[in-house]
Write a protein that holds these residues in place. Structure first.
Motif, PDB file in Angstrom:
ATOM      1  N   GLY A  46      12.175   2.858   9.920  1.00 56.27           N
ATOM      2  CA  GLY A  46      13.145   1.901   9.410  1.00 56.27           C
ATOM      3  C   GLY A  46      12.555   0.531   9.146  1.00 56.27           C
ATOM      4  O   GLY A  46      13.191  -0.303   8.491  1.00 56.27           O
ATOM      5  N   ARG A  47      11.361   0.279   9.681  1.00 55.07           N
ATOM      6  CA  ARG A  47      10.709  -1.023   9.469  1.00 55.07           C
ATOM      7  C   ARG A  47       9.401  -0.887   8.695  1.00 55.07           C
ATOM      8  O   ARG A  47       9.065  -1.745   7.885  1.00 55.07           O
ATOM      9  CB  ARG A  47      10.427  -1.701  10.817  1.00 55.07           C
ATOM     10  N   PHE A  48       8.631   0.163   8.977  1.00 50.84           N
ATOM     11  CA  PHE A  48       7.340   0.386   8.316  1.00 50.84           C
ATOM     12  C   PHE A  48       7.463   1.546   7.328  1.00 50.84           C
ATOM     13  O   PHE A  48       8.192   2.514   7.589  1.00 50.84           O
ATOM     14  CB  PHE A  48       6.267   0.742   9.331  1.00 50.84           C
ATOM     15  N   THR A  49       6.683   1.471   6.265  1.00 45.80           N
ATOM     16  CA  THR A  49       6.660   2.551   5.286  1.00 45.80           C
ATOM     17  C   THR A  49       5.229   2.821   4.847  1.00 45.80           C
ATOM     18  O   THR A  49       4.548   1.904   4.371  1.00 45.80           O
ATOM     19  CB  THR A  49       7.503   2.211   4.054  1.00 45.80           C
ATOM     20  N   ILE A  50       4.793   4.055   5.003  1.00 50.24           N
ATOM     21  CA  ILE A  50       3.468   4.453   4.540  1.00 50.24           C
ATOM     22  C   ILE A  50       3.582   4.991   3.122  1.00 50.24           C
ATOM     23  O   ILE A  50       4.574   5.633   2.759  1.00 50.24           O
ATOM     24  CB  ILE A  50       2.845   5.519   5.478  1.00 50.24           C
ATOM     25  N   SER A  51       2.575   4.686   2.313  1.00 46.61           N
ATOM     26  CA  SER A  51       2.550   5.185   0.939  1.00 46.61           C
ATOM     27  C   SER A  51       1.104   5.294   0.491  1.00 46.61           C
ATOM     28  O   SER A  51       0.194   4.858   1.194  1.00 46.61           O
ATOM     29  CB  SER A  51       3.339   4.263   0.007  1.00 46.61           C
ATOM     30  N   ARG A  52       0.907   5.900  -0.681  1.00 46.26           N
ATOM     31  CA  ARG A  52      -0.443   6.017  -1.215  1.00 46.26           C
ATOM     32  C   ARG A  52      -0.429   5.922  -2.725  1.00 46.26           C
ATOM     33  O   ARG A  52       0.556   6.230  -3.374  1.00 46.26           O
ATOM     34  CB  ARG A  52      -1.122   7.317  -0.744  1.00 46.26           C
ATOM     35  N   ASP A  53      -1.555   5.471  -3.253  1.00 48.84           N
ATOM     36  CA  ASP A  53      -1.776   5.448  -4.699  1.00 48.84           C
ATOM     37  C   ASP A  53      -2.918   6.422  -4.961  1.00 48.84           C
ATOM     38  O   ASP A  53      -4.072   6.130  -4.652  1.00 48.84           O
ATOM     39  CB  ASP A  53      -2.120   4.029  -5.153  1.00 48.84           C
ATOM     40  N   ILE A  54      -2.580   7.583  -5.517  1.00 54.47           N
ATOM     41  CA  ILE A  54      -3.581   8.628  -5.710  1.00 54.47           C
ATOM     42  C   ILE A  54      -4.671   8.179  -6.669  1.00 54.47           C
ATOM     43  O   ILE A  54      -5.858   8.406  -6.426  1.00 54.47           O
ATOM     44  CB  ILE A  54      -2.913   9.922  -6.216  1.00 54.47           C
ATOM     45  N   ALA A  55      -4.299   7.509  -7.742  1.00 50.34           N
ATOM     46  CA  ALA A  55      -5.277   7.079  -8.744  1.00 50.34           C
ATOM     47  C   ALA A  55      -6.280   6.085  -8.157  1.00 50.34           C
ATOM     48  O   ALA A  55      -7.459   6.099  -8.504  1.00 50.34           O
ATOM     49  CB  ALA A  55      -4.564   6.465  -9.938  1.00 50.34           C
ATOM     50  N   LYS A  56      -5.798   5.228  -7.255  1.00 47.79           N
ATOM     51  CA  LYS A  56      -6.671   4.213  -6.654  1.00 47.79           C
ATOM     52  C   LYS A  56      -7.290   4.699  -5.350  1.00 47.79           C
ATOM     53  O   LYS A  56      -8.102   3.981  -4.764  1.00 47.79           O
ATOM     54  CB  LYS A  56      -5.879   2.932  -6.390  1.00 47.79           C
ATOM     55  N   ASN A  57      -6.884   5.892  -4.901  1.00 49.28           N
ATOM     56  CA  ASN A  57      -7.370   6.425  -3.621  1.00 49.28           C
ATOM     57  C   ASN A  57      -7.176   5.400  -2.506  1.00 49.28           C
ATOM     58  O   ASN A  57      -8.085   5.135  -1.697  1.00 49.28           O
ATOM     59  CB  ASN A  57      -8.847   6.819  -3.729  1.00 49.28           C
ATOM     60  N   THR A  58      -6.001   4.829  -2.474  1.00 51.10           N
ATOM     61  CA  THR A  58      -5.691   3.766  -1.533  1.00 51.10           C
ATOM     62  C   THR A  58      -4.427   4.089  -0.748  1.00 51.10           C
ATOM     63  O   THR A  58      -3.444   4.570  -1.318  1.00 51.10           O
ATOM     64  CB  THR A  58      -5.523   2.418  -2.257  1.00 51.10           C
ATOM     65  N   LEU A  59      -4.498   3.818   0.523  1.00 53.27           N
ATOM     66  CA  LEU A  59      -3.381   4.024   1.447  1.00 53.27           C
ATOM     67  C   LEU A  59      -2.764   2.669   1.766  1.00 53.27           C
ATOM     68  O   LEU A  59      -3.475   1.665   1.874  1.00 53.27           O
ATOM     69  CB  LEU A  59      -3.903   4.683   2.721  1.00 53.27           C
ATOM     70  N   TYR A  60      -1.444   2.647   1.955  1.00 55.72           N
ATOM     71  CA  TYR A  60      -0.747   1.396   2.252  1.00 55.72           C
ATOM     72  C   TYR A  60       0.149   1.558   3.475  1.00 55.72           C
ATOM     73  O   TYR A  60       0.588   2.651   3.806  1.00 55.72           O
ATOM     74  CB  TYR A  60       0.121   0.965   1.068  1.00 55.72           C
ATOM     75  N   LEU A  61       0.421   0.430   4.112  1.00 55.52           N
ATOM     76  CA  LEU A  61       1.436   0.387   5.159  1.00 55.52           C
ATOM     77  C   LEU A  61       2.232  -0.899   4.965  1.00 55.52           C
ATOM     78  O   LEU A  61       1.723  -1.993   5.217  1.00 55.52           O
ATOM     79  CB  LEU A  61       0.815   0.426   6.554  1.00 55.52           C
ATOM     80  N   GLN A  62       3.457  -0.746   4.492  1.00 57.17           N
ATOM     81  CA  GLN A  62       4.357  -1.887   4.345  1.00 57.17           C
ATOM     82  C   GLN A  62       5.071  -2.096   5.669  1.00 57.17           C
ATOM     83  O   GLN A  62       5.738  -1.181   6.171  1.00 57.17           O
ATOM     84  CB  GLN A  62       5.366  -1.634   3.228  1.00 57.17           C
ATOM     85  N   MET A  63       4.924  -3.293   6.227  1.00 55.80           N
ATOM     86  CA  MET A  63       5.498  -3.575   7.535  1.00 55.80           C
ATOM     87  C   MET A  63       6.516  -4.703   7.396  1.00 55.80           C
ATOM     88  O   MET A  63       6.149  -5.829   7.034  1.00 55.80           O
ATOM     89  CB  MET A  63       4.398  -3.969   8.529  1.00 55.80           C
TER      90      MET A  63
END
Length: 123
Positions: free
Chosen positions: A66-83
């Motif tokens: 409910g506070r953090f969200t994990i995501s990825r950009d396949i084209a950029k091969n990059t992982l994210y964590l929105q906090m």
């Protein structure tokens, strides 16, 4: 050889937001998932979130749901964590990791780790 480089950490006030990034290189087709872990001072490293790279299915620890969200950009091969809605207890070094096999929730399931990025939340 897989290399993972985290960025985006910093100092933020409680209630604020940060977005962590993890740039990955050298990953193979066998790398089906990636995850975020964190380690607070004098505490064990703990699971935060994981994502299946192909399907996009996500898994979050109860403490961050409910506070953090994990995501990825396949084209950029990059992982994210929105906090969002950060709390002082979120203060820790955050690590991204490349999943090898097994449960997403265990450190032993990951075989490559980044160097970590510090997140500090002030009250």
């Amino acid at each position: 050889q897989v290399q993972l480089v985290e960025s985006g950490g910093g100092l933020v006030q409680a209630g604020g937001s940060l977005r962590l990034s993890c740039a990955a290189s050298g990953r193979t087709k066998g790398s089906y998932a990636m995850g975020w872990f964190r380690q607070a001072p004098e505490k064990e490293r703990e699971f935060v979130a994981a994502i299946n790279w192909s399907s996009g299915s996500t898994y979050h620890a109860d403490s961050v749901t409910g506070r953090f969200t994990i995501s990825r950009d396949i084209a950029k091969n990059t992982l994210y964590l929105q906090m969002n809605s950060l709390k002082p207890e979120d203060t820790a070094v955050y690590y991204c990791a490349d999943h090898l096999r097994g449960s997403y929730y265990y450190m032993s399931s990951y075989n490559y780790w980044g160097q970590g990025t510090q997140v500090t939340v002030s009250s």
